[in-house]
Design a protein around this motif. Structure first.
Motif, PDB file in Angstrom:
ATOM      1  N   LEU A 160      -2.937  -6.199   5.904  1.00 25.99           N
ATOM      2  CA  LEU A 160      -3.095  -7.487   5.211  1.00 25.99           C
ATOM      3  C   LEU A 160      -1.923  -8.413   5.544  1.00 25.99           C
ATOM      4  N   LEU A 161      -0.713  -7.859   5.500  1.00 30.60           N
ATOM      5  CA  LEU A 161       0.487  -8.629   5.820  1.00 30.60           C
ATOM      6  C   LEU A 161       0.391  -9.191   7.233  1.00 30.60           C
ATOM      7  N   PHE A 162      -0.109  -8.361   8.132  1.00 34.22           N
ATOM      8  CA  PHE A 162      -0.274  -8.748   9.528  1.00 34.22           C
ATOM      9  C   PHE A 162      -1.243  -9.926   9.665  1.00 34.22           C
ATOM     10  N   ILE A 163      -2.377  -9.807   8.932  1.00 38.44           N
ATOM     11  CA  ILE A 163      -3.390 -10.880   8.980  1.00 38.44           C
ATOM     12  C   ILE A 163      -2.824 -12.189   8.424  1.00 38.44           C
ATOM     13  N   ILE A 164      -2.152 -12.075   7.278  1.00 40.54           N
ATOM     14  CA  ILE A 164      -1.596 -13.286   6.661  1.00 40.54           C
ATOM     15  C   ILE A 164      -0.563 -13.934   7.581  1.00 40.54           C
ATOM     16  N   SER A 165       0.270 -13.120   8.213  1.00 36.73           N
ATOM     17  CA  SER A 165       1.262 -13.659   9.151  1.00 36.73           C
ATOM     18  C   SER A 165       0.558 -14.409  10.273  1.00 36.73           C
ATOM     19  N   GLY A 166      -0.506 -13.804  10.783  1.00 33.05           N
ATOM     20  CA  GLY A 166      -1.273 -14.444  11.866  1.00 33.05           C
ATOM     21  C   GLY A 166      -1.855 -15.769  11.426  1.00 33.05           C
ATOM     22  N   ILE A 167      -2.463 -15.768  10.225  1.00 30.42           N
ATOM     23  CA  ILE A 167      -3.047 -17.022   9.709  1.00 30.42           C
ATOM     24  C   ILE A 167      -1.958 -18.083   9.554  1.00 30.42           C
ATOM     25  N   THR A 168      -0.824 -17.655   9.005  1.00 29.82           N
ATOM     26  CA  THR A 168       0.290 -18.593   8.829  1.00 29.82           C
ATOM     27  C   THR A 168       0.669 -19.236  10.166  1.00 29.82           C
ATOM     28  N   ALA A 169       0.776 -18.412  11.188  1.00 29.30           N
ATOM     29  CA  ALA A 169       1.129 -18.928  12.504  1.00 29.30           C
ATOM     30  C   ALA A 169       0.081 -19.927  12.994  1.00 29.30           C
ATOM     31  N   LEU A 170      -1.200 -19.575  12.818  1.00 32.72           N
ATOM     32  CA  LEU A 170      -2.279 -20.467  13.259  1.00 32.72           C
ATOM     33  C   LEU A 170      -2.248 -21.789  12.495  1.00 32.72           C
ATOM     34  N   VAL A 171      -2.067 -21.704  11.162  1.00 32.55           N
ATOM     35  CA  VAL A 171      -2.077 -22.914  10.336  1.00 32.55           C
ATOM     36  C   VAL A 171      -0.950 -23.848  10.747  1.00 32.55           C
ATOM     37  N   ILE A 172       0.231 -23.271  10.904  1.00 35.55           N
ATOM     38  CA  ILE A 172       1.360 -24.158  11.226  1.00 35.55           C
ATOM     39  C   ILE A 172       1.211 -24.745  12.623  1.00 35.55           C
ATOM     40  N   LEU A 173       0.637 -23.972  13.536  1.00 31.52           N
ATOM     41  CA  LEU A 173       0.373 -24.488  14.877  1.00 31.52           C
ATOM     42  C   LEU A 173      -0.655 -25.628  14.800  1.00 31.52           C
ATOM     43  N   GLY A 174      -1.695 -25.400  13.969  1.00 33.31           N
ATOM     44  CA  GLY A 174      -2.728 -26.439  13.771  1.00 33.31           C
ATOM     45  C   GLY A 174      -2.112 -27.708  13.218  1.00 33.31           C
ATOM     46  N   LEU A 175      -1.255 -27.529  12.233  1.00 34.07           N
ATOM     47  CA  LEU A 175      -0.583 -28.679  11.620  1.00 34.07           C
ATOM     48  C   LEU A 175       0.230 -29.439  12.668  1.00 34.07           C
ATOM     49  N   GLY A 176       0.920 -28.664  13.498  1.00 30.33           N
ATOM     50  CA  GLY A 176       1.733 -29.264  14.558  1.00 30.33           C
ATOM     51  C   GLY A 176       0.879 -30.101  15.497  1.00 30.33           C
ATOM     52  N   PHE A 177      -0.265 -29.554  15.948  1.00 30.40           N
ATOM     53  CA  PHE A 177      -1.118 -30.295  16.879  1.00 30.40           C
ATOM     54  C   PHE A 177      -1.759 -31.516  16.214  1.00 30.40           C
ATOM     55  N   LEU A 178      -2.093 -31.359  14.939  1.00 29.90           N
ATOM     56  CA  LEU A 178      -2.693 -32.471  14.197  1.00 29.90           C
ATOM     57  C   LEU A 178      -1.732 -33.659  14.144  1.00 29.90           C
ATOM     58  N   VAL A 179      -0.493 -33.336  13.800  1.00 31.74           N
ATOM     59  CA  VAL A 179       0.522 -34.393  13.725  1.00 31.74           C
ATOM     60  C   VAL A 179       0.729 -35.002  15.104  1.00 31.74           C
ATOM     61  N   TYR A 180       0.781 -34.147  16.113  1.00 28.06           N
ATOM     62  CA  TYR A 180       1.018 -34.622  17.480  1.00 28.06           C
ATOM     63  C   TYR A 180      -0.127 -35.516  17.936  1.00 28.06           C
ATOM     64  N   SER A 181      -1.380 -35.102  17.660  1.00 26.88           N
ATOM     65  CA  SER A 181      -2.524 -35.877  18.155  1.00 26.88           C
ATOM     66  C   SER A 181      -2.638 -37.221  17.437  1.00 26.88           C
ATOM     67  N   ARG A 182      -2.056 -37.315  16.260  1.00 29.53           N
ATOM     68  CA  ARG A 182      -2.118 -38.582  15.519  1.00 29.53           C
ATOM     69  C   ARG A 182      -1.394 -39.686  16.305  1.00 29.53           C
ATOM     70  N   ASN A 183      -0.254 -39.357  16.860  1.00 32.15           N
ATOM     71  CA  ASN A 183       0.451 -40.340  17.685  1.00 32.15           C
ATOM     72  C   ASN A 183       1.323 -39.595  18.687  1.00 32.15           C
ATOM     73  N   LYS A 184       0.754 -39.440  19.906  1.00 31.11           N
ATOM     74  CA  LYS A 184       1.407 -38.581  20.885  1.00 31.11           C
ATOM     75  C   LYS A 184       2.709 -39.168  21.394  1.00 31.11           C
ATOM     76  N   LYS A 185       2.864 -40.482  21.248  1.00 28.93           N
ATOM     77  CA  LYS A 185       4.052 -41.122  21.824  1.00 28.93           C
ATOM     78  C   LYS A 185       5.235 -41.103  20.870  1.00 28.93           C
ATOM     79  N   LYS A 186       4.946 -40.808  19.607  1.00 30.00           N
ATOM     80  CA  LYS A 186       6.016 -40.874  18.626  1.00 30.00           C
ATOM     81  C   LYS A 186       6.891 -39.633  18.724  1.00 30.00           C
ATOM     82  N   LYS A 187       8.194 -39.842  18.795  1.00 31.44           N
ATOM     83  CA  LYS A 187       9.138 -38.741  18.955  1.00 31.44           C
ATOM     84  C   LYS A 187       9.064 -37.751  17.798  1.00 31.44           C
ATOM     85  N   ILE A 188       8.962 -38.315  16.584  1.00 30.88           N
ATOM     86  CA  ILE A 188       8.924 -37.434  15.409  1.00 30.88           C
ATOM     87  C   ILE A 188       7.757 -36.462  15.533  1.00 30.88           C
ATOM     88  N   ASN A 189       6.602 -36.992  15.946  1.00 33.13           N
ATOM     89  CA  ASN A 189       5.412 -36.161  16.056  1.00 33.13           C
ATOM     90  C   ASN A 189       5.577 -35.095  17.140  1.00 33.13           C
TER      91      ASN A 189
END
Lengths: 132, 542
Positions: free
Chosen positions: B3-32
């Protein structure tokens, strides 16, 4: 003896009118057309080269200088300050009028307000009052 | 452990998703961009920690290399955070270039050291299947640098806080809380506590601490519009929740639970639909409001500019009139001088016929002089000049003078001019010439517009004010005329034009300016057309 009036005024027709009216009233009159001439005259009066007039009629807007400069020169000089001045102008500015008053001008007259004979009456009345 | 393994994996996926979402919103912005890099480093770390569970199955050399990956993730993360904190939400200079250079050099060195030398992680031994790190001599320095960079990032954000706008403060506050909790959690589980070798499997819980960061950042995104991806994130969260809920009925063991979870899914769909719709609408409204605000600012700026320009032109016009008064009056005083002297016989006695002509010239020139004087008065009053020369005045005497001057024109028209005075009027301080002009204009006006009957002037004192009432039996005023009576551009009605075609139309405007300069009031009343008019002037007694 006839009173001597000095007119400092640049408009030839205006000079003609006032000279005629003043002479008819029995005064002597001399006209100067430039402000600088007026200043020079004050110097000459001071050095006793010329006689003191009994009254100066002074226009404010002269072609070379502002009439106030002549007034200031006369009124701030101990030897000249007793020469009486009437400002006779077509320029009405309350502040200028106040300056004149402070410098000790006897009267401030707007030309369009009076006819030449009315002006003569004012001058005569003033002389009468002054020498009474 | 699974279970711990699965949750860790989901956490990694979610944060990666969040990262790409922010990036795709404005690819030119340094913060993103840097937010995406941060999520990469977190994923490297989580992946590395997850990998630790398989190390015992690998040959020693490979296990050691894999075991070093979390160190890479951690030091990368601290370096990126240090930079991110400087540019988020705006770059305000807090850290010198030298400090930055130093920080990134150390980062680079320690990435190299942790991956390719024994100085940080020397060996891994196993208790059962759990790996236990045998640290190298530089582990303390590694920890120090990691903590120094992470804490500096937090400090930089805190320092920026007070200079930010309200919304940005909220954004940064939640971002800050999430970051702090995750760093504390991660450091405790994977860096500090392992030094004491008390609980061997504690490292596994490290990735869970990233959940703090995800939750708080998501909250800042949806609630306070961080990164401006709130709409899409809301949609994604609703979608994810929907997928989970739609699967639930199929995996539920009993039919009643299936029905219950099914109902929950349907309810969630309805709720989710409205939530997304509301988010969309709110975001649209906000964009429109911002657009309108920008337009409004631009319009207001233009209006202010125009108003200033108008004021400037108006002043220039007035100044022009004042400056040219001398030129206007000079020819008038000359004509007046000549004609009066002609009449008085200075140039010889005039024939009766000629005398009449010259008198005509004289009258006209007096009217013109009066008009010029009025123009000048108004001009001076309009530029706020104090031009009143007040003196004690017996008002009834002043009005008697006016009546005397106006009587000829009244007689000519066959109308009367009456004065009714209250006993014992006091003297009043005012500019005699100007007030005379004002009252003259009002009475003159009454005469002009009266065919039959006449004009009555009444004087009385009421409430410490002098009232001058000028009542005529003339053509009267229509309601609309009363409004425009005292304006500069008053146009007389048709009826008025018939009676007096050459009127000047500004007499009352002049009167109003003079009366108001005396802190008085002037107004007109009429029962209507053909019923006469009454004008009231009120002056304070002072």
């Amino acid at each position: 003896m006839a009173k001597k009036i000095l007119l400092i005024e640049d408009e030839p027709q205006q000079i003609e009118i006032y000279e005629k009216a003043v002479k008819e009233a029995g005064f002597e009159i001399e006209s100067l057309k430039w402000g600088e001439e007026g200043l020079k005259r004050l110097e000459e009066i001071k050095s006793k080269k010329k006689e003191k007039p009994d009254l100066i009629l002074l226009d404010l807007i002269l072609p070379d200088i502002n009439g106030i400069a002549i007034l200031e020169k006369a009124k701030l000089d101990l030897q000249l300050k007793d020469i009486p001045f009437f400002i006779l102008t077509n320029y009405s500015d309350p502040e200028l009028e106040k300056t004149g008053e402070e410098l000790g001008v006897e009267k401030h007259i707007i030309k369009t307000d009076v006819t030449p004979s009315q002006l003569i009456k004012i001058i005569k009345d003033w002389f009468k009052k002054r020498w009474r | 452990m699974d279970l711990l393994f699965i949750i860790s994996g989901i956490t990694a996926l979610v944060i990666l998703g969040l990262g790409f979402l922010v990036y795709s919103r404005n690819k030119k912005k340094k913060i993103n961009q840097y937010f995406l890099f941060i999520t990469f480093s977190v994923v490297i770390w989580i992946g590395g920690v997850m990998g630790l569970s398989f190390l015992h199955e690998l040959p020693k050399q490979q296990a050691l290399i894999l075991g070093r990956i979390p160190f890479l993730g951690a030091i990368l993360l601290s370096g990126l955070l240090f930079y991110f904190s400087q540019i988020f939400p705006q770059r305000t200079v807090l850290v010198s270039n030298l400090a930055n250079l130093l920080a990134f050099t150390f980062c680079g060195i320690f990435i190299f050291l942790s991956l390719f030398t024994d100085l940080i992680l020397r060996d891994i031994i196993f208790r059962d299947t759990f790996p236990i790190a045998v640290f190298g001599p530089l582990i303390s320095l590694f920890g120090l640098i990691f903590l120094a960079l992470s804490l500096s990032s937090i400090a930089i954000l805190a320092l920026k806080y007070k200079n930010l706008r309200r919304l940005e403060r909220r954004q940064i506050f939640y971002f800050f809380i999430g970051l702090t909790l995750s760093i504390i959690g991660g450091s405790l589980t994977n860096l500090i506590l392992p030094q004491f070798k008390l609980v061997v499997h504690l490292y596994q819980y490290g990735p869970l601490t990233v959940v703090f960061f995800i939750i708080f950042t998501t909250f800042a995104i949806t609630r306070y519009r961080l990164f401006e991806i709130r709409v899409i994130l809301t949609e994604l969260l609703v979608g994810l929740m929907g997928i989970i809920l739609v699967i639930l009925p199929f995996v539920m063991p009993t039919s009643s639970l299936k029905i219950l979870t099914g109902a929950v899914f349907i309810l969630f769909c309805i709720f989710g639909y409205y939530l997304i719709k509301a988010t969309h609408e709110e975001s649209k409204r906000r964009e429109e409001a911002e657009k309108i605000a920008v337009q409004e600012r631009a319009l207001r700026g233009r209006a202010e500019k125009l108003a200033r320009e108008f004021e400037r032109l108006d002043r220039a016009k007035t100044q022009f009139i004042l400056a040219t008064q001398h030129h206007l009056r000079t020819p008038l005083s000359i004509v007046k001088g000549y004609s009066s002297m002609l009449l008085e016989g200075s140039y010889g006695k005039l024939e009766e016929k000629t005398k009449r002509v010259v008198s005509g010239i004289n009258e006209a020139i007096e009217k013109l002089i009066k008009l010029v004087n009025e123009f000048l008065d108004i001009s001076q009053l309009q530029v706020g000049r104090e031009i009143l020369k007040k003196e004690e005045t017996q008002i009834e005497k002043l009005i008697e003078e006016i009546i005397e001057e106006l009587n000829p024109s009244a007689k000519e028209k066959g109308i009367y001019l009456k004065l009714e005075v209250e006993e014992g009027l006091p003297k009043i301080k005012l500019d005699r010439t100007k007030i005379k002009t004002a009252i003259f204009n009002v009475i003159d006006n009454g005469i002009k517009y009266t065919r039959k009957g006449g004009v009555t002037i009444r004087l009385k004192i009421k409430d410490l004010r002098l009232k001058i009432i000028v009542k005529d039996t003339g053509i009267g005023l229509a309601k609309e005329e009363i409004k425009t009576l005292f304006t500069e551009f008053f146009e007389r009605g048709k009826e008025a034009e018939k009676i007096y075609t050459t009127g000047r139309g500004i007499g009352l405007y002049v009167a109003k300016n003079i009366i108001e300069a005396h802190r008085g009031k002037i107004w007109g009343e009429s029962e209507g057309k053909g019923k006469g008019s009454t004008f009231y002037i009120e002056l304070p007694l002072e």
